[in-house]
Scaffold this active site. Structure first.
Site, PDB file in Angstrom:
ATOM      1  CB  THR A  22      -0.899  -0.003   1.261  1.00 47.97           C
ATOM      2  OG1 THR A  22      -1.829  -1.072   1.126  1.00 47.97           O
ATOM      3  CG2 THR A  22      -1.642   1.291   1.445  1.00 47.97           C
ATOM      4  CG  ASP A  67      -1.967  -6.886  -2.670  1.00 48.37           C
ATOM      5  OD1 ASP A  67      -1.812  -7.578  -1.656  1.00 48.37           O
ATOM      6  OD2 ASP A  67      -2.907  -6.092  -2.814  1.00 48.37           O
ATOM      7  CB  SER A  68       2.451  -8.364   0.863  1.00 47.30           C
ATOM      8  OG  SER A  68       1.422  -8.245   1.811  1.00 47.30           O
ATOM      9  CB  SER A  69      -2.554 -10.883  -0.382  1.00 51.10           C
ATOM     10  OG  SER A  69      -2.840  -9.849  -1.266  1.00 51.10           O
ATOM     11  CB  THR A  99       0.365  -4.397   6.284  1.00 49.53           C
ATOM     12  OG1 THR A  99      -0.906  -4.339   5.643  1.00 49.53           O
ATOM     13  CG2 THR A  99       0.981  -3.019   6.354  1.00 49.53           C
ATOM     14  CG  ASP A 100      -2.853  -7.715   3.347  1.00 46.71           C
ATOM     15  OD1 ASP A 100      -3.186  -7.052   4.352  1.00 46.71           O
ATOM     16  OD2 ASP A 100      -3.417  -7.600   2.244  1.00 46.71           O
TER      17      ASP A 100
HETATM   18  N1  ASP Z   1      -2.823  -5.726   0.301  1.00 46.96           N
HETATM   19  C1  ASP Z   1      -1.723  -4.850   0.565  1.00 46.96           C
HETATM   20  C2  ASP Z   1      -0.457  -5.660   0.717  1.00 46.96           C
HETATM   21  O1  ASP Z   1      -0.332  -6.409   1.663  1.00 46.96           O
HETATM   22  C3  ASP Z   1      -2.000  -4.074   1.765  1.00 46.96           C
HETATM   23  C4  ASP Z   1      -0.843  -3.422   2.423  1.00 46.96           C
HETATM   24  O2  ASP Z   1       0.141  -3.048   1.865  1.00 46.96           O
HETATM   25  O3  ASP Z   1      -0.974  -3.253   3.576  1.00 46.96           O
HETATM   26  O4  ASP Z   1       0.429  -5.507  -0.100  1.00 46.96           O
END
Ligand code: ASP
Length: 241
Positions: A22, A67-69, A99-100
């Site tokens: 993000t 996107d880390s997911s 963050t995910d």
């Molecule tokens: N979906 C995003 C990710 O994990 C959200 C984030 O960055 O917090 O890359």
């Protein structure tokens, strides 16, 4: 200025590995999306990232930005490989990450990077840097200061005022700005008015001459079985199958 006596002298050099998340996303009609070059372009014009109190830094941007997911064990190996390649050129590393799955990557890197003698700090944000109200500036500035000025020889996660041991960290809040914690280990540092390191909780540096080595025998065929009161033998059997 940090009040801690153990802070090392400037100038220091930090490598930012920008993997996605993000923090560097751009607002589009389809929502926030990672955009190549966008994080670096914003950092170039923001005063906070041009302050002489920061260590010198360079950004290596991953392709594609993730996107880390969508991260997989191969991506952890790619980050570890990049740190190994650049290891001699920098005093510390900041891994910019979504963050995910940041806590998973922090754990994986902690076990992959054997003999680590320099800080590797994962960080990101809940609100992108392009928004006027964001947690991106504080998280990234503090991660840079720690990676450049504090000789923490560990993979850590910095977020929302807390420096956590990477392999003890967990995401605890999907909407708040204090999104991470390490419930079974004290913070390695806290960022309030001062940056205060908890040196007694930080791993001692590896012996002189220890080389960084990547434990590449990481197998993706690993699953987690959570035991709970009342779990039936057939559940365990079918999981093991
Ligand atoms: N979906 C995003 C990710 O994990 C959200 C984030 O960055 O917090 O890359």
């Amino acid at each position: 200025m940090p009040n801690d006596q153990s802070a090392s002298a400037s100038p220091a050099r930090v490598c930012i590995l920008y993997t996605g998340g993000t923090i560097g996303m751009r607002k589009t009609p389809d929502g926030y999306l990672p955009a190549p070059g966008y994080l670096a372009a914003q950092m170039t014009v923001l005063n906070e990232f041009n302050n002489p109190a920061l260590p010198e830094y360079e950004i290596i941007e991953f392709e594609p930005l993730l996107d880390s997911s969508n991260m997989r064990p191969d991506d952890w190996l790619k980050i570890a490989g990049c740190i190994q390649e650049q290891y001699a050129h920098y005093d510390g590393f900041v891994v910019v990450h979504g963050t995910d799955t940041m806590a998973y990557s922090a754990s994986a890197l902690a076990f992959l990077l054997e003999g680590l003698g320099k800080p590797v700090i994962l960080t990101g944000s809940q609100i992108p840097l392009c928004e006027v109200r964001n947690d991106a500036v504080e998280n990234l500035v503090t991660a840079l200061l720690i990676a450049g000025h504090y000789p923490v020889p560990e993979v850590c996660l910095y977020f929302g005022g807390k420096l956590l041991r990477g392999c003890r960290s967990v995401k605890v809040n999907a909407s708040g700005l204090s999104a991470f914690d390490s419930p079974n280990y004290p913070p390695l540092g806290t960022a309030g008015i001062d940056l205060v390191m908890n040196w007694s909780a930080i791993t001692p540096p590896p012996g002189e001459g220890t080389a960084l080595h990547i434990a590449e025998n990481c197998r993706p065929m690993v699953a987690v079985l959570k035991l709970f009161p009342g779990i039936a033998p057939w559940m365990v059997e079918s999981f093991l199958r």
